[in-house]
Design an enzyme around this catalytic site. Structure first.
Site, PDB file in Angstrom:
ATOM      1  N   ASP A 320       0.857  -1.186   0.000  1.00  0.00           N
ATOM      2  CA  ASP A 320       0.000   0.000   0.000  1.00  0.00           C
ATOM      3  C   ASP A 320       0.893   1.236   0.000  1.00  0.00           C
ATOM      4  O   ASP A 320       2.124   1.123   0.008  1.00  0.00           O
ATOM      5  CB  ASP A 320      -0.952  -0.010   1.198  1.00  0.00           C
ATOM      6  N   ASP A 355       3.615   1.680  -5.248  1.00  0.00           N
ATOM      7  CA  ASP A 355       2.632   2.347  -6.102  1.00  0.00           C
ATOM      8  C   ASP A 355       2.329   1.415  -7.261  1.00  0.00           C
ATOM      9  O   ASP A 355       3.164   1.236  -8.152  1.00  0.00           O
ATOM     10  CB  ASP A 355       3.197   3.682  -6.602  1.00  0.00           C
ATOM     11  N   HIS A 373     -11.844   0.736  -8.760  1.00  0.00           N
ATOM     12  CA  HIS A 373     -12.978   1.643  -9.012  1.00  0.00           C
ATOM     13  C   HIS A 373     -12.608   3.114  -8.798  1.00  0.00           C
ATOM     14  O   HIS A 373     -13.419   3.996  -9.091  1.00  0.00           O
ATOM     15  CB  HIS A 373     -14.198   1.244  -8.177  1.00  0.00           C
TER      16      HIS A 373
END
Length: 473
Positions: A320, A355, A373
């Site tokens: 993350d 990333d 999304h």
């Protein structure tokens, strides 16, 4: 059929449709005519009127049959054994029979279609125009802890108003709106209310922590959505939230800087915790036993921790952003960490900052929950290509994407609500249809082998497997 007919039709200049005997002159109106003398226009009008009358009769017959069937279902819910089964459906228990859930979803969608056919249009508009009342009334009872006061059992309005320190008249008004829409249950004979499956989840100590959504939806999300009209204008690239707050920062950065991100993070964490059981039981994760599964964009760590607890031989990892890493380290690798019991199978060297728009840590298997999304198709394709380049080929190689699949119908409304929510909060936010997911996979070196709706959860498990790597991947 009597062939003497009087027609109520302005064009035909007769006042009404009646069956008349030859020579009769009912009500003093124009005399009956013989059908053999009718013009083509007159015959078409007569035929249309009979068709309308026949259609109304058939509709009435169908509705009466439907009413009888629905009353039988309602009566069935009152039997003790059946009541427990219906309650389990309402709770979206992950262990429910999938076939029963599938039938229930079809019935809900059909019932919604019938409602839209029968309900006056102004009532449909009223649901939208006054929809804010549902959100604000729900937020009010959560703030006043009404579900908690009802934890020990039903109370009359008088009792509940005293115990909660509220005005009885206004308490009744608010609860009337809610229990008529599925939140709380009301007994007219005793004039009392009690918790039901929905309001039970709003208690402060309920494990799902759904109560956290009431405040965020009635305040922060409500404010962000006010930017919708301007954000929908041609040429505008800001999200509705950015428009409303007049900022180019991402919402996460903006809320962090303004000190309100904690509440939103708690809300999102609650959603993850509430839906994780269904995400775990709804997909065959055991196929990854003795392998390593990397959670890309792992957030609070609840998903990978739940999977490690469910599959004792599974190894885990999380990637993350650097901003999230301190929270993950605290969640897994401190003596009092809430996930300390699985820390040995997700060591510090596999909790990494990165990333996925740039590159992805190599692994045999990946899972991504509620990440793609937030990105447009070009960015989503870049992420999928990066994962495809990094995946270690083996018999278990796969990427499991946990995202909503846009669907029509009442049962699929969470996908559409989620679509608006991510559009409001993220510059490129969007949910996708099954066709769109398959297209994204096909152009980035993946094949969608299955899409499984997860029990008690908003997203589906989109199972992608690597295919022969095309030159452009």
């Amino acid at each position: 059929m009597n062939d003497y007919i009087r027609v109520n039709c302005t064009e035909l200049r007769w006042p009404e449709l009646v069956c008349a005997e030859p020579g009769s002159n009912s009500r003093g109106h124009s005399p009956p005519f013989h059908i053999a003398n009718a013009s083509i226009t007159q015959l078409k009008a007569i035929d249309l009127l009979f068709l309308i009358d026949f259609s109304i009769s058939k509709i009435m017959e169908s509705l009466l049959q439907l009413e009888t069937a629905l009353r039988a279902v309602v009566e069935e819910t009152k039997r003790p054994n059946a009541a427990a089964a219906f309650a389990s459906l309402r709770r979206a228990d992950p262990n429910n029979d999938p076939a029963l859930t599938a039938v229930a979803s079809r019935v809900v969608d059909l019932a919604s279609e019938v409602t839209q056919l029968l309900e006056p249009a102004y009532l449909a508009l009223a649901d939208h125009l006054f929809g804010y009342q549902h959100t604000q009334c729900l937020a009010a009872v959560v703030e006043l802890r009404i579900p908690d006061y009802l934890a020990s059992g039903p109370q009359t309005f008088e009792q509940l108003s005293i115990s909660s320190g509220t005005r009885r008249d206004r308490l009744r008004q608010v609860l009337r709106l809610l229990y008529n829409n599925g939140v709380f249950s009301y007994d007219a004979e005793s004039d009392s209310v009690r918790n039901n499956e929905a309001s039970e989840m709003l208690k402060q100590d309920h494990w799902t922590q759904w109560h956290r959504w009431a405040s965020v939806c009635s305040k922060q999300f409500y404010q962000m959505a006010q930017g919708l009209p301007r954000a929908m204008s041609a040429g505008v690239t800001r999200s509705p939230a950015q428009v409303h707050y007049d900022t180019d920062e991402s919402m996460f950065s903006y809320l962090e800087r303004n000190g309100t991100m904690v509440q939103l993070r708690e809300c999102m964490g609650a959603a993850a915790i509430a839906q994780t059981p269904g995400m775990i039981t709804g997909y065959p994760w055991a196929e990854l036993s003795n392998h390593t599964l990397f959670d890309l964009g792992g957030g609070d760590g609840s998903l990978i921790a739940g999977l490690l607890r469910a599959i004792p031989t599974l190894q885990g990892g999380i990637m993350d952003t650097p901003r999230v890493l301190p929270f993950l380290q605290e969640a897994f690798h401190h003596p009092s960490s809430k996930y300390a019991d699985v820390a040995l199978r997700i060591p510090p060297e596999r909790v990494i900052a990165g990333d996925f728009l740039q590159e992805v840590i190599p692994s045999e298997a990946y899972v991504m929950r509620w990440c793609l999304h937030d990105w447009n198709d070009e960015q989503a394709c870049q992420i999928l290509r990066n994962i495809r380049r990094s995946i270690i080929n083996s018999p278990v190689s796969r990427l499991i994407v946990l995202e909503s699949v846009l669907a029509d119908g009442r049962w699929g409304r969470m996908s559409r609500l989620g679509d608006i929510n991510v559009m409001v909060t993220a510059e490129h936010g969007q949910e996708r249809t099954e066709t769109q997911w398959r297209q994204l996979a096909a152009c980035t070196g993946w094949k969608v082998v299955s899409i499984t709706q997860l029990p008690g959860a908003w997203p589906s498990a989109i199972d992608m497997r690597p295919v022969e790597r095309p030159e452009n991947v």
